[in-house]
Enzyme design. Structure first.
Site, short mmCIF file in Angstrom:
data_model
loop_
_atom_site.label_atom_id
_atom_site.label_comp_id
_atom_site.label_asym_id
_atom_site.label_seq_id
_atom_site.Cartn_x
_atom_site.Cartn_y
_atom_site.Cartn_z
N LYS A 63 0.78 10.70 55.81
CA LYS A 63 1.35 9.67 54.92
C LYS A 63 1.90 8.55 55.78
O LYS A 63 2.49 8.80 56.85
CB LYS A 63 2.44 10.33 54.08
CG LYS A 63 3.02 9.47 52.98
CD LYS A 63 4.04 10.27 52.17
CE LYS A 63 4.66 9.48 51.05
NZ LYS A 63 5.61 10.31 50.25
N SER A 96 4.78 10.41 45.34
CA SER A 96 4.34 9.23 46.07
C SER A 96 3.33 9.54 47.18
O SER A 96 2.71 8.62 47.70
CB SER A 96 5.56 8.56 46.70
OG SER A 96 6.17 9.44 47.64
N SER A 139 7.47 14.39 45.64
CA SER A 139 6.29 13.63 46.06
C SER A 139 5.21 14.37 46.82
O SER A 139 4.14 13.83 47.04
CB SER A 139 6.72 12.41 46.86
OG SER A 139 7.20 11.43 45.99
#
Ligand code: GLN
Length: 475
Positions: free
Chosen positions: A77, A152, A176
């Site tokens: 990420k 997310s 997330s």
């Protein structure tokens, strides 16, 4: 192939890291124009690292021990610092920010032999639940590209679900990692707070953030988690297994279901999948009991006070002077205003405003300190419940994947976090595993269930997850 299968295939010379990396980049080239899981890829150096790993496998004798993830491709990420690479957090304000050092999780993955193949898309600064808040455009769900992957860590979930990589790393502040795992049909794990170092993660809510793996099996999640975990001199909140009582796996578990918590706003199809999972647990010989967690229902309200408060202080450093995007102005105040005004997206600004408000004198006692009190009471309530049950079971999210743009109202998006945020507020571990599908518009949309464990009970969750998911997975 799973991570474990891939490593076994390298060892038995069925394939090589060089062949695997060529496969990874061909999948990315074929699919990522539509999916947009990746913000950046590092093909040339990843291929070079794969060639070196291939050579190491070729040279190794039968008794040599090689690093456990040697030649395994991993996606990160883009709020995780990887030295020399952009760390944008999917924000315009960090669009050209180059990481000057490796996050501890990256150092550990590299030491384990993993090959970092690229950076994945996310909601800006990890604020959001759909990956639509990225300054660089949304990620689409590989299962149905009209839908969101959730967020997310949507790019990391999509990178695994589209078959590019067997493992991607996400971060989880309020769900997330688990939520996109649920929507994309993969496994997602949020560790006990402090198990994994936050050094080199771009902070969202420092008392809530943890990095965790997204994988296709629970065994892979356990493997990667344990390689990333451990005490770190650079993060004073890290813990070792010795500083908290390790919760050992058991043969049969008592699983608690907070029934009253499941009544409002949960999609009927999700409830069906959930009940089928409850039945499967009973058939497997586990005991299922109803529990009461009245304070858990306050979790959402407490989270949306504590988290923005931490966000407002963590984002103060983006001032147009020290980091990233800087817009000119006639004086210092104008530089601040223009840089932050142009650099941050709408959701980040909303949270900074909320957070500054709840921390301001006059409102601090009314909101922030009340929320922290609720949080302490939630911890006590949970500790009490864990004296009678081993694991708590909930759906991971109240609905299956929604269509891009369908949750226009921020509050309805926040409500989607109802089952995941209590876990971060209380610092306990939780695992999302695929449990079934709901059919919508002729598409089978994945639905996840969440196992919540006591503090330090990470291995217990892996153990039940392997029983209930890995061992039943169609091969
Ligand atoms: N959806 C939650 C939020 O918007 C969780 C985000 C996260 O875990 N990073 O805050």
């Amino acid at each position: 192939m799973t991570v474990l299968e891939l490593v076994a295939a390298y060892q038995s010379k069925i394939t090589t890291p060089t062949i695997e990396l060529a496969r990874v980049f061909s999948v990315i080239k074929a699919k990522d124009e539509v999916i947009h899981a990746f913000l950046d890829t590092y093909e040339a150096e990843a291929v070079a690292a794969a060639d070196r790993a291939t050579e190491q496998y070729a040279k190794a004798g039968a008794t040599d021990t090689l690093p456990p993830l040697l030649g395994v491709p991993v996606a990160l990420k883009n709020n995780i610092l990887y030295a020399g690479k952009r760390a944008t957090a999917a924000s315009k304000i960090l669009e050209n920010y180059i990481a000057s050092y490796d996050a501890t999780v990256v150092t550990k993955l590299k030491a384990a032999g993993a090959i970092i193949v690229g950076a994945t898309n996310m909601d800006e600064f990890a604020m959001g639940g759909s990956t639509e808040n990225s300054a660089f455009g949304p990620t689409r769900n590989p299962v149905d590209t009209t839908r969101v992957p959730r967020g997310s860590s949507g790019g990391s979930a999509a990178a695994v679900a589209m078959g590019a990589v067997a493992v991607a790393i996400g971060t989880d502040t309020g769900g997330s990692v688990r939520q996109p795992a649920s929507y994309c049909g993969v496994v997602g794990f949020k560790p006990t707070y402090g198990a994994v170092s936050r050094y080199g993660l771009i902070a969202m809510g420092s008392s809530l953030d943890q990095a965790g793996p997204l994988t296709t099996t629970v065994a892979d999640a356990a493997l990667v988690h344990h390689l990333m975990a451990g005490l770190d001199a650079y993060d004073a909140t890290t813990i070792t297994k010795d500083t908290y009582p390790a919760v050992e796996p058991k043969e049969k578990y008592t699983i608690g279901i907070p029934r009253s918590f499941l009544t409002s706003g949960v999609d009927a199809g999700v409830l069906q999948v959930f009940e089928a999972h409850v039945a499967a647990l009973v058939t497997a010989g586990h005991t299922v009991v109803d529990i009461d967690l009245p304070l858990f229902e306050q979790g959402l309200a407490a989270y949306y006070i504590v988290m923005p408060a931490e966000v407002s202080s963590n984002t103060a450093r983006y001032d147009g002077m020290r980091y990233g995007y800087s817009a000119p102005g006639a004086n210092l105040r104008e530089v601040y205003e223009n840089s932050r005004g142009e650099g941050f997206g709408a959701e980040v600004k909303r949270r900074i405003l909320l957070g500054t408000y709840v921390l301001s004198s006059g409102y601090y006692d009314a909101y922030y300190s009340k929320a922290e009190t609720v949080r302490a009471l939630m911890r006590a309530e949970l500790a009490e419940v864990f004296t009678t049950v081993d694991i708590i079971l909930t759906p991971t999210a109240p609905t299956p994947a929604f269509i891009l743009g369908a949750q226009g109202d921020p509050l309805s998006m926040y409500r989607q976090d109802i089952f995941t945020v209590p876990v971060n507020l209380t610092g306990v571990p939780a695992l999302s595993i695929p449990a079934g599908t709901v059919s919508e518009g002729g598409v089978a949309l994945p639905v996840g269930v969440q196992y919540i464990g006591p503090h330090g009970g990470d291995n217990r969750l892996f153990d039940l997850g392997i029983q209930m998911f890995d061992n039943r997975r169609a091969v």
